[in-house]
Design a protein around this motif. Structure first.
Motif, PDB file in Angstrom:
ATOM      1  N   LYS A 155       0.871  -1.108  -0.034  1.00  0.00           N
ATOM      2  CA  LYS A 155      -0.116   0.088   0.003  1.00  0.00           C
ATOM      3  C   LYS A 155       0.790   1.184   0.022  1.00  0.00           C
ATOM      4  O   LYS A 155       0.359   2.419  -0.190  1.00  0.00           O
ATOM      5  CB  LYS A 155      -0.894  -0.069   1.219  1.00  0.00           C
ATOM      6  CG  LYS A 155      -2.187  -0.978   1.035  1.00  0.00           C
ATOM      7  CD  LYS A 155      -3.067  -0.817   2.079  1.00  0.00           C
ATOM      8  CE  LYS A 155      -3.884   0.553   2.294  1.00  0.00           C
ATOM      9  NZ  LYS A 155      -5.083   0.489   1.596  1.00  0.00           N
ATOM     10  N   ARG A 196       1.940   2.576   2.615  1.00  0.00           N
ATOM     11  CA  ARG A 196       1.511   3.543   3.744  1.00  0.00           C
ATOM     12  C   ARG A 196       2.750   4.012   4.678  1.00  0.00           C
ATOM     13  O   ARG A 196       3.418   3.381   4.940  1.00  0.00           O
ATOM     14  CB  ARG A 196       0.700   2.578   4.598  1.00  0.00           C
ATOM     15  CG  ARG A 196      -0.804   2.569   4.198  1.00  0.00           C
ATOM     16  CD  ARG A 196      -1.630   2.329   5.581  1.00  0.00           C
ATOM     17  NE  ARG A 196      -3.089   2.265   4.995  1.00  0.00           N
ATOM     18  CZ  ARG A 196      -3.990   1.495   5.707  1.00  0.00           C
ATOM     19  NH1 ARG A 196      -3.847   1.233   6.870  1.00  0.00           N
ATOM     20  NH2 ARG A 196      -5.277   1.540   5.185  1.00  0.00           N
ATOM     21  N   SER A 251      -8.479  -1.780   2.658  1.00  0.00           N
ATOM     22  CA  SER A 251      -8.920  -1.447   1.380  1.00  0.00           C
ATOM     23  C   SER A 251      -7.598  -1.768   0.353  1.00  0.00           C
ATOM     24  O   SER A 251      -6.580  -1.283   0.679  1.00  0.00           O
ATOM     25  CB  SER A 251      -9.721  -0.533   1.223  1.00  0.00           C
ATOM     26  OG  SER A 251      -8.764   0.707   1.602  1.00  0.00           O
ATOM     27  N   ASN A 266      -5.893  -0.427  -2.002  1.00  0.00           N
ATOM     28  CA  ASN A 266      -5.544   0.701  -2.674  1.00  0.00           C
ATOM     29  C   ASN A 266      -4.444   1.296  -2.183  1.00  0.00           C
ATOM     30  O   ASN A 266      -4.075   0.908  -1.078  1.00  0.00           O
ATOM     31  CB  ASN A 266      -6.638   1.924  -2.699  1.00  0.00           C
ATOM     32  CG  ASN A 266      -7.062   1.892  -1.263  1.00  0.00           C
ATOM     33  OD1 ASN A 266      -7.830   1.342  -0.614  1.00  0.00           O
ATOM     34  ND2 ASN A 266      -6.502   3.192  -0.736  1.00  0.00           N
ATOM     35  N   SER A 324     -10.655   3.591  -2.499  1.00  0.00           N
ATOM     36  CA  SER A 324     -10.636   2.377  -2.406  1.00  0.00           C
ATOM     37  C   SER A 324     -11.210   1.615  -3.803  1.00  0.00           C
ATOM     38  O   SER A 324     -11.806   2.386  -4.636  1.00  0.00           O
ATOM     39  CB  SER A 324     -11.536   1.810  -1.381  1.00  0.00           C
ATOM     40  OG  SER A 324     -11.413   2.364  -0.054  1.00  0.00           O
ATOM     41  N   GLU A 372     -16.638   1.587   2.055  1.00  0.00           N
ATOM     42  CA  GLU A 372     -16.093   0.606   3.131  1.00  0.00           C
ATOM     43  C   GLU A 372     -17.166   0.577   4.201  1.00  0.00           C
ATOM     44  O   GLU A 372     -18.194   1.174   4.454  1.00  0.00           O
ATOM     45  CB  GLU A 372     -14.927   1.407   3.767  1.00  0.00           C
ATOM     46  CG  GLU A 372     -13.706   1.711   2.740  1.00  0.00           C
ATOM     47  CD  GLU A 372     -13.771   2.879   2.086  1.00  0.00           C
ATOM     48  OE1 GLU A 372     -14.977   3.619   2.014  1.00  0.00           O
ATOM     49  OE2 GLU A 372     -12.806   3.472   1.476  1.00  0.00           O
TER      50      GLU A 372
HETATM   51 MG    MG Z   1      -8.881   2.515   3.149  1.00  0.00          MG
END
Ligand code: MG
Ligand code: TXA
Length: 347
Positions: free
Chosen positions: A74, A76, A161, A163, A169, A198
């Protein structure tokens, strides 16, 4: 655009990705994807799966390396807590402690697009990277392919999710492919997700239930089941100031980018190198002797906690590179090092 024209942060990020083996995701229809998905999950890989809300990027919630891979894929910059997905109420209760209101909501809405934030059960087989060290866990029982996969695995799947960080998402396999197709091996295609947004996230607080994120189950429907209004406001993921909530928050001071170990300090090492005074450390743990950031991410919460338990006055943290998962690791240790009176969101 050439790499030369990219801003420095972006450039570094691309380089971190390019050091990985190039991957092109296989897309399989859900009707014949279960065995392949299960084999990858059991091997600690991540797989994009359809749920009734949005596509999820799933990994074994008990496997720290798998969970680290989720964050890596992701991109992140922070370790936000993830939702653990279960296939039965029994599996949920092995992990979390249910109060009567949460039980009522699970009875009414599971399987379905409702996520419950509950106290994590002591000794639950959930890797601390899933909860980002919080003492609570977000749980949901999805419908369809996800539930079948979890039942076949026999334990929960962590799945945010599917993405990359900062993007919306994905509700189709094609959207997952366009975004993450070069970072994951398998995308299970279940068609467009029926709900399309979501799950709703709620959390019981005493006699009240707080709405942490509106989503696939309407607030009014939850209120009807509860027979009382939801409390609004409050943020997902936030539980306590500092790096880690309650039982993970280090008591010891944390010293970053340590070039030496002072007397009385514990050492959180990284990589094969040594620093001055390392032999004098009260106790030393190495996030990854080989210098692997994925392994380091998987070890972070447990090791900070273990060093803290040693009773050392301070924890010296060796420099950790900022590329790839290093960004999120550095974010977390920086928060651990922040003065306690400085409230910083845990998200
Ligand atoms: Mg999310
Ligand atoms: O529909 C969904 O919920 C999808 C599908 C894949 O199940 N998943 C999803 O996950 O949206 P994600 O990671 O994108 O969002 C999970 C949210 C995050 O905002 C996170 O901060 C919050 O849940 N969360 C997770 N654990 C929490 C906790 N213990 N307390 C409060 N919030 C939490």
């Amino acid at each position: 655009m050439t790499a030369r024209h990219l801003p420095p942060g972006h450039h570094r990020y691309r380089d971190a990705r390019q050091t990985r083996v190039p991957i092109v995701a296989t897309i399989l229809a859900e009707s014949n994807a279960k065995a392949a998905a299960l084999a990858l999950i059991e091997a600690g890989e991540v797989v994009a799966i359809p749920t009734e809300t949005v596509y999820g990027l799933a990994g074994d919630a008990a496997n720290g390396q798998a969970v680290a891979r989720i964050f890596e894929a992701k991109g992140r910059p922070r370790f936000n807590p993830l939702i653990a997905h279960v296939s039965s109420l029994g599996m949920a209760k092995d992990i979390a402690v249910f109060d009567p209101l949460s039980q009522k909501l699970a009875d009414a809405f599971w399987p379905g697009p409702l996520t419950l934030v509950l106290p994590l059960r002591e000794g639950a087989a959930i890797h601390p990277l899933v909860t980002a060290g919080l003492s609570t866990i977000a749980l949901r029982m999805p419908m369809g392919f996800g539930a079948e996969l979890i039942a076949a695995l026999g334990r929960p799947l962590a799945a945010p999710s599917a993405n990359s960080s900062g993007r919306v998402s994905a509700t189709t396999a094609a959207a997952v492919d366009a975004d993450l197709g070069r970072r994951i091996r398998l995308i299970v295609d279940g068609g467009p997700t029926p709900v399309g947004l979501e799950s709703t996230i709620v959390k019981t607080e005493g006699d009240a239930v707080r709405l942490l994120r509106p989503g696939g189950v309407a607030a009014e429907d939850i209120e009807r089941v509860l027979g009382q209004p939801l409390v609004r406001g409050g943020k997902v993921g936030v539980e306590a100031p500092g790096m880690l909530a309650s039982h993970y928050a280090p008591r010891a001071a944390v010293r970053l980018d340590a070039k030496y170990v002072a007397s009385g300090e514990a050492l959180l090492a990284f990589g094969p190198g040594a620093i001055e005074g390392a032999a004098n450390a009260v106790v030393t743990l190495n996030l990854s002797p080989a210098g692997d950031l994925r392994e380091a991410a998987a070890n972070l919460f447990t090791m900070v906690q273990a060093l803290d338990r040693s009773g050392a006055a301070a924890i010296a943290v060796m420099p950790i590179p900022h590329a790839g998962l290093g960004e999120a690791i550095n974010d977390r240790v920086r928060r651990a090092a922040a003065p306690r009176d400085l409230a910083i969101d845990a998200t």
